[in-house]
Design a protein around this motif. Structure first.
Motif, PDB file in Angstrom:
ATOM      1  N   TYR A  51       0.782  -1.165  -0.008  1.00 38.38           N
ATOM      2  CA  TYR A  51       0.065   0.008   0.043  1.00 38.38           C
ATOM      3  C   TYR A  51       0.837   1.469   0.082  1.00 38.38           C
ATOM      4  O   TYR A  51       0.537   2.181  -0.769  1.00 38.38           O
ATOM      5  N   ARG A  52       1.890   1.270   0.763  1.00 37.49           N
ATOM      6  CA  ARG A  52       2.571   2.394   0.905  1.00 37.49           C
ATOM      7  C   ARG A  52       3.379   2.709  -0.524  1.00 37.49           C
ATOM      8  O   ARG A  52       3.598   3.941  -0.778  1.00 37.49           O
ATOM      9  N   ASN A  53       3.917   1.643  -1.018  1.00 35.61           N
ATOM     10  CA  ASN A  53       4.617   1.621  -2.443  1.00 35.61           C
ATOM     11  C   ASN A  53       3.657   2.443  -3.492  1.00 35.61           C
ATOM     12  O   ASN A  53       4.144   3.012  -4.270  1.00 35.61           O
ATOM     13  N   VAL A  54       2.443   1.764  -3.543  1.00 38.49           N
ATOM     14  CA  VAL A  54       1.536   2.061  -4.532  1.00 38.49           C
ATOM     15  C   VAL A  54       0.897   3.195  -4.343  1.00 38.49           C
ATOM     16  O   VAL A  54       0.729   4.193  -5.368  1.00 38.49           O
ATOM     17  N   ALA A  55       0.345   3.665  -3.054  1.00 41.72           N
ATOM     18  CA  ALA A  55      -0.369   4.859  -2.853  1.00 41.72           C
ATOM     19  C   ALA A  55       0.449   5.914  -2.599  1.00 41.72           C
ATOM     20  O   ALA A  55       0.187   7.227  -2.883  1.00 41.72           O
ATOM     21  N   ASP A  56       1.910   5.760  -2.391  1.00 36.43           N
ATOM     22  CA  ASP A  56       2.877   6.927  -2.305  1.00 36.43           C
ATOM     23  C   ASP A  56       2.230   7.938  -1.208  1.00 36.43           C
ATOM     24  O   ASP A  56       2.322   9.227  -1.828  1.00 36.43           O
ATOM     25  N   ILE A  57       1.986   7.635  -0.231  1.00 40.46           N
ATOM     26  CA  ILE A  57       1.265   8.504   0.763  1.00 40.46           C
ATOM     27  C   ILE A  57       2.064   9.546   1.364  1.00 40.46           C
ATOM     28  O   ILE A  57       1.496  10.630   2.011  1.00 40.46           O
ATOM     29  N   GLU A  58       3.422   9.347   1.082  1.00 45.43           N
ATOM     30  CA  GLU A  58       4.218  10.326   1.807  1.00 45.43           C
ATOM     31  C   GLU A  58       4.445  11.662   0.824  1.00 45.43           C
ATOM     32  O   GLU A  58       4.670  12.740   1.436  1.00 45.43           O
ATOM     33  N   LYS A  59       4.027  11.580  -0.198  1.00 47.51           N
ATOM     34  CA  LYS A  59       4.227  12.676  -1.306  1.00 47.51           C
ATOM     35  C   LYS A  59       3.562  13.885  -0.934  1.00 47.51           C
ATOM     36  O   LYS A  59       4.016  15.092  -1.305  1.00 47.51           O
ATOM     37  N   HIS A  60       2.599  14.107  -0.352  1.00 49.34           N
ATOM     38  CA  HIS A  60       1.778  15.145  -0.181  1.00 49.34           C
ATOM     39  C   HIS A  60       2.027  15.809   1.068  1.00 49.34           C
ATOM     40  O   HIS A  60       1.367  16.995   1.504  1.00 49.34           O
ATOM     41  N   GLY A  61       2.894  15.197   2.152  1.00 52.76           N
ATOM     42  CA  GLY A  61       3.116  15.730   3.223  1.00 52.76           C
ATOM     43  C   GLY A  61       1.897  15.465   4.431  1.00 52.76           C
ATOM     44  O   GLY A  61       1.879  16.245   5.598  1.00 52.76           O
ATOM     45  N   ASN A  62       0.949  14.819   4.116  1.00 55.35           N
ATOM     46  CA  ASN A  62      -0.135  14.406   5.089  1.00 55.35           C
ATOM     47  C   ASN A  62       0.433  13.325   5.894  1.00 55.35           C
ATOM     48  O   ASN A  62       0.932  12.306   5.433  1.00 55.35           O
TER      49      ASN A  62
ATOM     50  N   PHE B 177      -1.694   7.838   7.973  1.00 54.81           N
ATOM     51  CA  PHE B 177      -1.542   6.504   7.011  1.00 54.81           C
ATOM     52  C   PHE B 177      -2.595   6.033   6.051  1.00 54.81           C
ATOM     53  O   PHE B 177      -2.381   5.797   5.022  1.00 54.81           O
ATOM     54  N   PHE B 178      -3.885   6.903   6.304  1.00 58.97           N
ATOM     55  CA  PHE B 178      -4.896   6.594   5.548  1.00 58.97           C
ATOM     56  C   PHE B 178      -5.266   8.032   5.219  1.00 58.97           C
ATOM     57  O   PHE B 178      -6.482   8.454   5.881  1.00 58.97           O
ATOM     58  N   PRO B 179      -4.625   8.811   4.579  1.00 57.83           N
ATOM     59  CA  PRO B 179      -5.031  10.315   4.365  1.00 57.83           C
ATOM     60  C   PRO B 179      -6.216  10.413   3.491  1.00 57.83           C
ATOM     61  O   PRO B 179      -6.549   9.818   2.598  1.00 57.83           O
ATOM     62  N   SER B 180      -7.011  11.460   3.754  1.00 56.04           N
ATOM     63  CA  SER B 180      -7.951  12.081   2.870  1.00 56.04           C
ATOM     64  C   SER B 180      -7.526  13.015   2.063  1.00 56.04           C
ATOM     65  O   SER B 180      -6.427  13.824   2.029  1.00 56.04           O
ATOM     66  N   SER B 181      -7.928  12.851   0.830  1.00 53.32           N
ATOM     67  CA  SER B 181      -7.417  13.627  -0.499  1.00 53.32           C
ATOM     68  C   SER B 181      -7.854  15.449  -0.065  1.00 53.32           C
ATOM     69  O   SER B 181      -7.463  16.253  -0.781  1.00 53.32           O
TER      70      SER B 181
END
Length: 259
Positions: free
Chosen positions: A200-211, A214-218
């Protein structure tokens, strides 16, 4: 006192003092503060002018509203009882609503126990959930979130409040902050769930927006409990599991009770 809460009634000072006291002893008290803001608005709009919590004001506020559950009414009464006891301690007259007048059986609800086949169908429905351009990671979040609730016995608020740093994909653990009664704990994950977190971390790339979540909202922050519950009901429908209506389940909380 949080700047998000503005109190305008004559009772503003004791209300703010009560909130400050609750937080000073370790409670976050966000829900209580929001409810007291509603009470303050009620007192202000009724032009209440006594520096006291009168019986009439308390009983009028405590009257059950149309379509309000007894549990919600009891919550409002309990909160006002706490405010009254605080006001009495600091020298203001305040009517304390008697505890015996309203009671509720908090253990009356029987959890819905999902069968293994139902859990399988739910996860399959989650895995088929379509992408959405407005919330591009929703189809990735939902399957992992429900598996985490089921596999680790988390409360939905605990899962949604997880930060990226709280999910250790090397050790396979979850660090739960500010749990019930202010406790913290570390929970192990199954190897399969840990691998899903890595993917999930690799595909969603959740770090890129600075949120940090772990389950960030758009839209910033994390997903709300209510939004996840709406998605959960959609999953139940797609899995062919009947939802019995408000308060009757299956609830997302019932994911914590594996068969």
């Amino acid at each position: 006192m949080s700047e998000n809460y503005k109190f305008r009634s004559i009772l503003a000072t004791p209300i703010e003092g009560y909130i400050a006291e609750k937080r000073a002893v370790g409670y976050k008290f966000e829900k209580g503060a929001r409810m007291l803001q509603r009470f303050d608005a009620f007192a202000y709009n009724t032009s209440f002018s006594e520096m006291a919590l009168t019986k009439q004001l308390v009983t009028t506020w405590s009257t059950r509203s149309p379509n309000e559950t007894i549990s919600t009414q009891c919550g409002r009464i309990s909160l006002l009882r706490g405010l009254a006891e605080y006001m009495n301690r600091i020298g203001y007259p305040a009517y304390v609503y008697p505890r015996a007048m309203v009671t509720i059986d908090r253990y009356a609800y029987t959890p819905y126990i999902f069968t293994r086949d139902e859990i399988k169908r739910m996860f399959e429905a989650c895995d088929r959930y379509p992408p959405n351009s407005c919330t591009p990671n929703r189809h990735l979040i939902l399957p992992l979130l429900l598996r985490m609730l089921y596999g680790c016995g988390l409360r939905i608020s605990e899962a949604l409040n997880l930060s990226i740093q709280d999910v250790d994909i090397n050790k396979g653990t979850l660090y739960i902050r500010n749990a019930k009664f202010g406790k913290e704990r570390v929970l192990p994950m199954a190897d399969s769930l840990t691998q899903r977190c890595r993917d999930y971390r690799n595909v969603a790339d959740i770090e890129k927006h600075g949120n940090p979540f772990f389950f960030p909202s758009s839209f910033g922050g994390h997903y709300s409990d209510s939004r996840i519950y709406q998605l959960f009901r959609e999953v139940l429908h797609q899995a062919g599991i009947s939802h019995l209506g408000r308060g009757k389940g299956p609830r997302i909380h019932d994911m914590r009770y594996p068969n």
